[in-house]
Design a protein around this motif. Structure first.
Motif, PDB file in Angstrom:
ATOM      1  N   LEU A 236      54.801 136.728  44.292  1.00  0.00           N
ATOM      2  CA  LEU A 236      54.319 136.706  42.912  1.00  0.00           C
ATOM      3  C   LEU A 236      55.356 136.152  41.943  1.00  0.00           C
ATOM      4  CD1 LEU A 236      52.349 140.067  42.511  1.00  0.00           C
ATOM      5  CD2 LEU A 236      51.462 137.783  42.988  1.00  0.00           C
ATOM      6  N   GLY A 237      56.610 136.486  42.166  1.00  0.00           N
ATOM      7  CA  GLY A 237      57.675 135.990  41.294  1.00  0.00           C
ATOM      8  C   GLY A 237      57.735 134.476  41.301  1.00  0.00           C
ATOM      9  N   ALA A 243      52.309 129.228  37.693  1.00  0.00           N
ATOM     10  CA  ALA A 243      50.912 129.619  37.510  1.00  0.00           C
ATOM     11  C   ALA A 243      50.762 130.607  36.358  1.00  0.00           C
ATOM     12  CB  ALA A 243      50.355 130.223  38.793  1.00  0.00           C
ATOM     13  N   ASP A 244      49.541 130.712  35.856  1.00  0.00           N
ATOM     14  CA  ASP A 244      49.212 131.652  34.780  1.00  0.00           C
ATOM     15  C   ASP A 244      48.437 132.852  35.295  1.00  0.00           C
ATOM     16  OD1 ASP A 244      50.030 129.873  32.405  1.00  0.00           O
ATOM     17  OD2 ASP A 244      48.669 128.581  33.532  1.00  0.00           O
ATOM     18  N   GLY A 245      47.969 132.747  36.515  1.00  0.00           N
ATOM     19  CA  GLY A 245      47.201 133.841  37.089  1.00  0.00           C
ATOM     20  C   GLY A 245      47.113 133.709  38.595  1.00  0.00           C
ATOM     21  N   HIS A 272      50.652 141.805  36.559  1.00  0.00           N
ATOM     22  CA  HIS A 272      50.637 141.994  35.108  1.00  0.00           C
ATOM     23  C   HIS A 272      52.053 142.055  34.537  1.00  0.00           C
ATOM     24  CE1 HIS A 272      46.251 143.701  34.977  1.00  0.00           C
ATOM     25  NE2 HIS A 272      46.292 142.382  35.045  1.00  0.00           N
ATOM     26  N   LYS A 273      52.956 142.658  35.272  1.00  0.00           N
ATOM     27  CA  LYS A 273      54.348 142.714  34.806  1.00  0.00           C
ATOM     28  C   LYS A 273      54.958 141.327  34.679  1.00  0.00           C
ATOM     29  CE  LYS A 273      55.249 147.289  36.794  1.00  0.00           C
ATOM     30  NZ  LYS A 273      55.902 148.022  37.927  1.00  0.00           N
ATOM     31  N   LEU A 274      54.464 140.409  35.481  1.00  0.00           N
ATOM     32  CA  LEU A 274      54.965 139.023  35.461  1.00  0.00           C
ATOM     33  C   LEU A 274      54.154 138.141  34.512  1.00  0.00           C
ATOM     34  CD1 LEU A 274      55.531 138.621  39.296  1.00  0.00           C
ATOM     35  CD2 LEU A 274      57.337 138.603  37.545  1.00  0.00           C
ATOM     36  N   GLY A 275      53.193 138.734  33.814  1.00  0.00           N
ATOM     37  CA  GLY A 275      52.375 137.976  32.875  1.00  0.00           C
ATOM     38  C   GLY A 275      51.255 137.191  33.519  1.00  0.00           C
TER      39      GLY A 275
END
Length: 329
Positions: A236-237, A243-245, A272-275
Motif C-alpha cells: 500500500l505504501g 495512485a489515489d485509491g 485510509h491512513k495513506l490517503g
C-alpha cells in the motif's frame, strides 16, 4: 462536600440524557460494474444507459484493443464467452482454442451478437436468473461510442455521471505490438478527461503500468490500483506514491465471522491512513458466497468496514440501501 457531589451527579445525569448530535455518513460512490449488468448483458450500451438512469456515480468500461487499434469495451481479451464468435468465425481461434478481440477489426467485431456471459465449453449461462441467453440484439462498441452515450445522457438529463475505465492486460497488448494505454489516454483526453476534476477514474491491475501512467506519461487523472492477491496489502505504501485509491477484491477486507458479525483485516484502515480511497469489487445480489443476504453484504462492507464505494452489478439496490442509511444518521 455533599453539595459539590450532588452538583457533579446532576451534571452526569444531564450529560447522559442529552440527545446525541446527528452524525453524517461519509458519502459512498456507486460504480456500475460493466453497467447495470445484473439486468442486461454486461458492457452493452443498453446496460450503460440503464445504469445512467439509476443515477450511479460512475459507469465502468473494461478496455481491449481491436486489430485496427480501436479500444473495445469488453471485460476480457477473449470473445467466446459473451459473443457468437465461435459460430460466425469458427476458423479464427488461436491454438489455445480461444477467440481474441485483437485478431478482429472493429467492423468485424460489430457484426457479432453479444449475450449474457456463458461458459464457452458447456454453453451454460453463468448467472442463470439474469437476462436470458441469446435473446435481444446486443452489440460490441468502442470506448468513443460509450463516452458519447454517457456525455450525451449527461447533457440531456442534466446529470454528471462519470466514467471508470480499466486498462485491460497491458502486457498482453505489448506482446502483440500494441500500446493500449497510450491509445486510451488519447481518447480520454480528446473527450475532456485529463485531471482529477474531470469525473474520470482510471484503473488497472498491472501496478507497473499504473505507476508508468502517473510518472512517465504524466497523467493527472484519479488513479486506482486494482488488487487481486493477499500479499498486495503489503504494498500500500508503494501504491500511495502514484495512485489515489485501491480496488481490492472484497474478500481481502474480510477476516472472520465471530458471533454472527464479520471482523476485518487492516486493509481499509491502512489505506485510509495513506490517503487512499477503497472501492472493492464486486457486489452481486445473486452471488453472495459467505453472506446470508445482499443486505448483509452491503451493511458489512459499506458501513462496518467503511469502504468508500463499491463496484456492483445491481446499482439500484446499492443506491437504495445507501439512501436508507442516510436517514439513520
Amino acid at each position: 462536600m455533599k453539595s459539590i457531589s450532588l452538583f457533579f451527579i446532576c451534571l452526569l445525569v444531564i450529560s447522559c440524557n442529552q440527545t446525541k448530535k446527528p452524525q453524517t455518513m461519509k458519502p459512498k460512490i456507486v460504480i456500475a460494474h460493466r453497467g447495470a449488468s445484473g439486468y442486461l448483458p454486461e458492457h452493452t450500451l443498453e446496460a450503460k444507459a440503464m445504469a445512467h438512469e439509476m443515477n450511479v456515480d460512475f459507469i465502468e468500461q473494461d478496455l481491449v484493443l481491436s486489430k485496427d487499434d480501436v479500444p473495445i469495451v469488453i471485460h476480457d481479451i477473449y470473445l467466446d464467452d459473451v459473443t457468437n464468435v465461435s459460430t460466425k468465425f469458427p476458423n479464427r481461434k488461436r491454438q489455445d482454442n480461444r477467440f481474441y478481440v485483437i485478431d478482429f477489426t472493429f467492423d468485424e467485431l460489430k457484426t457479432l451478437q453479444v449475450t449474457e456471459r456463458f461458459n464457452p465449453e458447456t454453453g451454460e449461462q453463468v448467472y442463470k436468473n439474469r437476462f436470458p441467453i441469446w435473446k435481444g440484439n446486443f452489440k460490441l462498441h468502442s470506448l468513443q461510442e460509450e463516452i458519447e452515450l454517457i456525455q450525451g445522457l449527461n447533457a440531456s438529463t442534466q446529470k454528471n455521471i462519470g466514467i471508470y475505465p480499466e486498462i485491460k492486460e497491458p502486457a498482453f497488448h505489448a506482446k502483440e505490438g500494441k500500446n493500449l494505454t497510450k491509445i486510451v489516454l488519447k481518447v480520454l483526453a480528446d473527450y475532456g478527461y485529463n485531471t482529477k476534476n474531470d469525473n474520470c477514474i482510471l484503473q488497472c491491475f498491472d501496478a507497473k503500468e499504473l505507476e508508468k501512467i502517473r510518472k512517465e506519461l504524466k497523467s493527472e487523472l484519479f488513479l486506482v490500483q486494482l488488487m487481486e492477491f493477499e500479499d498486495e496489502a503489503k504494498k500500500l505504501g508503494h501504491f500511495a506514491r502514484y495512485a489515489d485509491g485501491i480496488g481490492p477484491w472484497y474478500r481481502q477486507i474480510l477476516s472472520e465471522k465471530i458471533d454472527g458479525k464479520f471482523t476485518f483485516t487492516s486493509l481499509v484502515s491502512d489505506a485510509h491512513k495513506l490517503g487512499l480511497q477503497v472501492h472493492p469489487y464486486t457486489f452481486r445480489a445473486d452471488a453472495l458466497a459467505e453472506f446470508s443476504s445482499f443486505e448483509e453484504m452491503m451493511e458489512t462492507l459499506l458501513i462496518d468496514a467503511n469502504v468508500d464505494g463499491a463496484f456492483t452489478d445491481f446499482p439500484n439496490k446499492v443506491i437504495s440501501f445507501l439512501e436508507k442509511q442516510k436517514t439513520n444518521y
